[in-house]
Design a protein around this motif. Structure first.
Motif, PDB file in Angstrom:
ATOM      1  N   LEU A 275       4.261 -13.037   9.006  1.00 54.04           N
ATOM      2  CA  LEU A 275       5.089 -12.118   8.212  1.00 54.04           C
ATOM      3  C   LEU A 275       4.754 -12.217   6.723  1.00 54.04           C
ATOM      4  O   LEU A 275       4.772 -11.210   6.007  1.00 54.04           O
ATOM      5  CB  LEU A 275       6.573 -12.416   8.456  1.00 54.04           C
ATOM      6  N   GLY A 276       4.435 -13.434   6.250  1.00 54.98           N
ATOM      7  CA  GLY A 276       4.036 -13.591   4.856  1.00 54.98           C
ATOM      8  C   GLY A 276       2.745 -12.857   4.548  1.00 54.98           C
ATOM      9  O   GLY A 276       2.621 -12.168   3.524  1.00 54.98           O
ATOM     10  N   ILE A 277       1.753 -12.969   5.440  1.00 52.78           N
ATOM     11  CA  ILE A 277       0.484 -12.266   5.242  1.00 52.78           C
ATOM     12  C   ILE A 277       0.699 -10.762   5.279  1.00 52.78           C
ATOM     13  O   ILE A 277       0.133 -10.017   4.458  1.00 52.78           O
ATOM     14  CB  ILE A 277      -0.543 -12.724   6.311  1.00 52.78           C
ATOM     15  N   LEU A 278       1.538 -10.288   6.201  1.00 55.76           N
ATOM     16  CA  LEU A 278       1.834  -8.854   6.257  1.00 55.76           C
ATOM     17  C   LEU A 278       2.538  -8.368   4.987  1.00 55.76           C
ATOM     18  O   LEU A 278       2.263  -7.276   4.493  1.00 55.76           O
ATOM     19  CB  LEU A 278       2.671  -8.537   7.490  1.00 55.76           C
ATOM     20  N   ALA A 279       3.459  -9.181   4.464  1.00 54.57           N
ATOM     21  CA  ALA A 279       4.170  -8.786   3.240  1.00 54.57           C
ATOM     22  C   ALA A 279       3.210  -8.717   2.060  1.00 54.57           C
ATOM     23  O   ALA A 279       3.238  -7.752   1.272  1.00 54.57           O
ATOM     24  CB  ALA A 279       5.298  -9.774   2.950  1.00 54.57           C
ATOM     25  N   ILE A 280       2.362  -9.720   1.915  1.00 53.35           N
ATOM     26  CA  ILE A 280       1.396  -9.724   0.815  1.00 53.35           C
ATOM     27  C   ILE A 280       0.425  -8.556   0.974  1.00 53.35           C
ATOM     28  O   ILE A 280       0.116  -7.853   0.004  1.00 53.35           O
ATOM     29  CB  ILE A 280       0.651 -11.068   0.756  1.00 53.35           C
ATOM     30  N   GLY A 281      -0.027  -8.346   2.216  1.00 51.91           N
ATOM     31  CA  GLY A 281      -0.943  -7.227   2.459  1.00 51.91           C
ATOM     32  C   GLY A 281      -0.313  -5.880   2.143  1.00 51.91           C
ATOM     33  O   GLY A 281      -0.961  -5.005   1.562  1.00 51.91           O
ATOM     34  N   SER A 282       0.951  -5.694   2.493  1.00 48.33           N
ATOM     35  CA  SER A 282       1.607  -4.409   2.204  1.00 48.33           C
ATOM     36  C   SER A 282       1.813  -4.213   0.708  1.00 48.33           C
ATOM     37  O   SER A 282       1.710  -3.085   0.207  1.00 48.33           O
ATOM     38  CB  SER A 282       2.928  -4.300   2.956  1.00 48.33           C
ATOM     39  N   MET A 283       2.083  -5.308  -0.020  1.00 46.50           N
ATOM     40  CA  MET A 283       2.205  -5.175  -1.478  1.00 46.50           C
ATOM     41  C   MET A 283       0.861  -4.828  -2.108  1.00 46.50           C
ATOM     42  O   MET A 283       0.791  -3.979  -3.015  1.00 46.50           O
ATOM     43  CB  MET A 283       2.768  -6.461  -2.081  1.00 46.50           C
TER      44      MET A 283
ATOM     45  N   TYR B 134      -1.635  -3.294  -0.610  1.00 44.24           N
ATOM     46  CA  TYR B 134      -1.941  -1.930  -0.199  1.00 44.24           C
ATOM     47  C   TYR B 134      -1.174  -0.914  -1.050  1.00 44.24           C
ATOM     48  O   TYR B 134      -1.744   0.074  -1.513  1.00 44.24           O
ATOM     49  CB  TYR B 134      -1.608  -1.740   1.283  1.00 44.24           C
ATOM     50  N   GLY B 135       0.122  -1.162  -1.248  1.00 45.53           N
ATOM     51  CA  GLY B 135       0.911  -0.241  -2.074  1.00 45.53           C
ATOM     52  C   GLY B 135       0.435  -0.191  -3.501  1.00 45.53           C
ATOM     53  O   GLY B 135       0.360   0.894  -4.118  1.00 45.53           O
ATOM     54  N   GLY B 136       0.065  -1.354  -4.070  1.00 44.74           N
ATOM     55  CA  GLY B 136      -0.455  -1.377  -5.430  1.00 44.74           C
ATOM     56  C   GLY B 136      -1.785  -0.670  -5.547  1.00 44.74           C
ATOM     57  O   GLY B 136      -2.031   0.094  -6.502  1.00 44.74           O
ATOM     58  N   ALA B 137      -2.683  -0.897  -4.577  1.00 50.55           N
ATOM     59  CA  ALA B 137      -3.986  -0.242  -4.610  1.00 50.55           C
ATOM     60  C   ALA B 137      -3.835   1.258  -4.438  1.00 50.55           C
ATOM     61  O   ALA B 137      -4.533   2.050  -5.072  1.00 50.55           O
ATOM     62  CB  ALA B 137      -4.872  -0.820  -3.518  1.00 50.55           C
ATOM     63  N   LYS B 138      -2.911   1.671  -3.584  1.00 47.90           N
ATOM     64  CA  LYS B 138      -2.683   3.101  -3.354  1.00 47.90           C
ATOM     65  C   LYS B 138      -2.182   3.779  -4.630  1.00 47.90           C
ATOM     66  O   LYS B 138      -2.599   4.893  -4.951  1.00 47.90           O
ATOM     67  CB  LYS B 138      -1.678   3.278  -2.218  1.00 47.90           C
ATOM     68  N   LYS B 139      -1.291   3.077  -5.379  1.00 51.19           N
ATOM     69  CA  LYS B 139      -0.796   3.632  -6.639  1.00 51.19           C
ATOM     70  C   LYS B 139      -1.925   3.762  -7.661  1.00 51.19           C
ATOM     71  O   LYS B 139      -1.991   4.748  -8.389  1.00 51.19           O
ATOM     72  CB  LYS B 139       0.302   2.733  -7.216  1.00 51.19           C
ATOM     73  N   ILE B 140      -2.776   2.751  -7.713  1.00 45.27           N
ATOM     74  CA  ILE B 140      -3.862   2.765  -8.683  1.00 45.27           C
ATOM     75  C   ILE B 140      -4.837   3.896  -8.403  1.00 45.27           C
ATOM     76  O   ILE B 140      -5.244   4.630  -9.316  1.00 45.27           O
ATOM     77  CB  ILE B 140      -4.607   1.401  -8.690  1.00 45.27           C
ATOM     78  N   PHE B 141      -5.233   4.071  -7.147  1.00 46.30           N
ATOM     79  CA  PHE B 141      -6.242   5.062  -6.807  1.00 46.30           C
ATOM     80  C   PHE B 141      -5.717   6.465  -6.728  1.00 46.30           C
ATOM     81  O   PHE B 141      -6.493   7.424  -6.780  1.00 46.30           O
ATOM     82  CB  PHE B 141      -6.942   4.672  -5.502  1.00 46.30           C
ATOM     83  N   ASN B 142      -4.408   6.664  -6.621  1.00 47.98           N
ATOM     84  CA  ASN B 142      -3.836   8.009  -6.573  1.00 47.98           C
ATOM     85  C   ASN B 142      -3.565   8.589  -7.950  1.00 47.98           C
ATOM     86  O   ASN B 142      -3.211   9.745  -8.070  1.00 47.98           O
ATOM     87  CB  ASN B 142      -2.549   8.013  -5.754  1.00 47.98           C
ATOM     88  N   LYS B 143      -3.727   7.810  -8.996  1.00 41.59           N
ATOM     89  CA  LYS B 143      -3.467   8.324 -10.353  1.00 41.59           C
ATOM     90  C   LYS B 143      -4.615   9.095 -10.888  1.00 41.59           C
ATOM     91  O   LYS B 143      -5.638   9.293 -10.654  1.00 41.59           O
ATOM     92  CB  LYS B 143      -3.151   7.174 -11.311  1.00 41.59           C
TER      93      LYS B 143
END
Length: 148
Positions: A129-137, A139-148
């Motif tokens: 669950l820790g790895i999934l949480a870190i991975g989702s954070m 992923y969300g950060g990378a998605k925000k960066i590349f969508n700008k």
């Protein structure tokens, strides 16, 4: 007054009462607690802590059930199913026999292979669950960066 303000006021009151109880327990002193002179006070505070814990769990359960039936139940059940799948996978991965239990049992702890397997399963579930949480954070950060 809306429910969020009422809940904030209640949380503030519980926080102040908890701080007062903590100060009272700390001021009792370790020596008095170890000697058993303050067992009545400590037991009273423990029962109060249990009562607060059960009230908190009841409120959380109430709001979870309220949100469950007012929202998308299919999505919620899929999330609960994914969590249960992680717990089952963790339990299967855990062996319980990879640790020498003799030193623990010589100290009178009574640890069995079943207990060791449950602890291992909990640790594996925590890691997954820790790895999934870190991975989702990430992923969300990378998605925000590349969508700008």
């Amino acid at each position: 007054m809306n429910s969020q303000k009422i809940l904030t006021i209640i949380l503030g009151i519980v926080g102040v009462i908890s701080a007062i109880f903590l100060f009272m327990i700390i001021s009792t002193g370790d020596e008095a607690i170890e000697a058993g002179e303050a067992s009545g006070a400590v037991n009273t505070f423990m029962f109060i802590a249990y009562a607060v814990l059960f009230v908190t769990l009841a409120v959380v359960l109430l709001f979870v059930l309220k949100g469950l039936f007012s929202g998308n139940i299919k999505k919620t059940l899929m999330t609960v199913g994914a969590f249960l799948a992680i717990v089952v996978i963790s339990y299967v991965m855990s062996s319980g026999s990879d640790l020498d239990l003799k030193p623990f049992n010589d100290k009178g702890l009574g640890i069995t292979e079943g207990i060791s397997k449950n602890v291992g399963a909990g640790l594996y579930a925590f890691y997954i669950l820790g790895i999934l949480a870190i991975g989702s954070m990430l992923y969300g950060g990378a998605k925000k960066i590349f969508n700008k």
